[in-house]
Enzyme design. Sequence first.
Site, PDB file in Angstrom:
ATOM      1  N   LYS A  29       0.824  -1.219   0.000  1.00  0.00           N
ATOM      2  CA  LYS A  29       0.000   0.000   0.000  1.00  0.00           C
ATOM      3  C   LYS A  29       0.851   1.258   0.000  1.00  0.00           C
ATOM      4  O   LYS A  29       0.489   2.255  -0.626  1.00  0.00           O
ATOM      5  CB  LYS A  29      -0.933   0.016   1.219  1.00  0.00           C
ATOM      6  CG  LYS A  29      -2.160  -0.854   1.052  1.00  0.00           C
ATOM      7  CD  LYS A  29      -3.252  -0.366   1.985  1.00  0.00           C
ATOM      8  CE  LYS A  29      -4.523  -1.168   1.872  1.00  0.00           C
ATOM      9  NZ  LYS A  29      -5.521  -0.747   2.852  1.00  0.00           N
ATOM     10  N   LYS A  78      -5.632 -10.428  -6.866  1.00  0.00           N
ATOM     11  CA  LYS A  78      -6.765 -10.557  -5.952  1.00  0.00           C
ATOM     12  C   LYS A  78      -7.947  -9.712  -6.429  1.00  0.00           C
ATOM     13  O   LYS A  78      -7.735  -8.605  -6.928  1.00  0.00           O
ATOM     14  CB  LYS A  78      -6.296 -10.071  -4.567  1.00  0.00           C
ATOM     15  CG  LYS A  78      -7.162 -10.482  -3.414  1.00  0.00           C
ATOM     16  CD  LYS A  78      -6.619  -9.947  -2.101  1.00  0.00           C
ATOM     17  CE  LYS A  78      -6.947  -8.480  -1.900  1.00  0.00           C
ATOM     18  NZ  LYS A  78      -6.865  -8.017  -0.515  1.00  0.00           N
ATOM     19  N   LYS A 101     -11.791  -4.134  -4.250  1.00  0.00           N
ATOM     20  CA  LYS A 101     -12.695  -3.004  -4.464  1.00  0.00           C
ATOM     21  C   LYS A 101     -11.952  -1.810  -5.041  1.00  0.00           C
ATOM     22  O   LYS A 101     -12.564  -0.884  -5.551  1.00  0.00           O
ATOM     23  CB  LYS A 101     -13.429  -2.631  -3.171  1.00  0.00           C
ATOM     24  CG  LYS A 101     -12.568  -2.387  -1.953  1.00  0.00           C
ATOM     25  CD  LYS A 101     -13.465  -2.162  -0.718  1.00  0.00           C
ATOM     26  CE  LYS A 101     -12.899  -2.783   0.536  1.00  0.00           C
ATOM     27  NZ  LYS A 101     -13.822  -2.922   1.627  1.00  0.00           N
TER      28      LYS A 101
END
Length: 340
Positions: free
Chosen positions: A119, A202, A205
Site C-alpha cells: 500500500k 486478488k 474493491k
Amino acid sequence: MSDATFTPRVFSGIQPSGGLTLGNYLGAMKRFVDMQDAGTHECVYCMVDLHAITVWQDPAALTRNTRELCAGFIAAGIDPEKSILFNQSQVSEHAQLAWIFNCVARMGWMGRMTQWKDKAGKNAEAASLGLFAYPALMAADILAYHATHVPVGEDQKQHLELTRDIAAKFNHDYGVDFFPLPDPVIEGAATRVMNLQDGTKKMSKSDPSDRTRINMTDDADTIARKIKKARTDPDPLPETVEGLERRPEARNLVNIWAGLADLSVEDVVAQNAGKMFGYFKQDLADLAVAKLAPISTEMARLMQDPDEIDRILARGSDRARDIAAPILRQTFDIMGIVRN
Ligand code: AMP
Ligand code: TRP
C-alpha cells in the site's frame, strides 16, 4: 496460557472503504454468518472505520459506506441481536489499546508487513503514520475482546501472526497470561477470490476496472454479464483438481462456485468434468445471481432507513463496550497506569 481458559469468542472486521466485493463475501462475510449460526462462539463484527482512514476517505462517502457495510452484514445474514455489530470509532477502547500496542510492537515487525509495503509502495515517506501502525490497531480490535478466533481471508494471515506476537510480548514483558493468542480461521474454497480478468491478482474493491469484480450491490444482469465475460482459457474443465494447476482463471471460477454452493473444489470438478467454459459460466452465473441478488435487494431496502442502521450501530457499540472496557481497565492495572 491455553485458549481453554478464554470464552470462545470470534472477532472480525471489514473496512467501510467502498463497495463490498464477492471476495469480501466469500472470504469473510459468509463465513461470519456460518460462525454466528453455528452458535459455538460469541461473535463480534466490526466496521473498522479507523482502519479505513489510514488512507484518505471523503467524509460523505465514509458515512454512506459505513451504513452500506452495516446493511451488507445484515442482508448477508448477520443478526444484530445474536452477534454484536458496530463501528470501531464508537468504542474508544480500540484506539486506546492501539496506542498501548504501538508501544509494544517494534518498528521492524511493522516494516515487514507485506500489506504495508504494497500500500505504501515506493513512496513510503508520503504514507500516513496510521497506515504503518495499522496492524497494531487490528491487534487492539481483536485483543480488546480477548477474541480466540478470527475469520479472515488469506491476505490477513500475516497481520494475525503479528497480533499473536503483540499478545505474546505484552504477556512476557509484564509477566502475565492476560491476552489470548488468537487463531486465524482461514477456511473454505474461497479464501482468496481472484480478479475476473486476471487470475493472478486478488479481486479488490480498489481495482480501477469494475469488470474485474462482482460488487455486492450489482444487480442480477450485471452479475451474470460479468461472469459470462470473465476471462478463461480455451480448454474444457478438467477431470481432476490437479488439472486446474497453472490455470488461475479456471481455478478461480471453480473456487467461486464451491464457495457459493458450500461444496468442495473436488465436488465442483467432479460435477463439471469435461464441460466447456461457456456452459460452466452460464450455470455459475445462475448460481451467483440466485445467491447474491437477494442480498443486494435487501441491502438497498435497508439503506432506505439510515436512522435504523445508526440505531443498530449504537446499540452494538454499547454491547461491545461492555466487553472491551473491563479488559482495557485490567490492561491499565497490569501496566501500573493510575486510573480511578
Ligand atoms: P477489507 O475489505 O480489506 O477490509 O477486507 C475484509 C475481509 O475480506 C478480510 O477478511 C479480507 O481478508 C477479506 N477479503 C478481501 N478481499 C478478498 C478476496 N479477494 N478474497 C478473499 N477474501 C477477501
Ligand atoms: N485489516 C482487515 C482487512 O483489511 C480488517 C480488520 C481490521 C480486521 N481489524 C480487524 C480483520 C480485526 C479481522 C480482525 O481486511
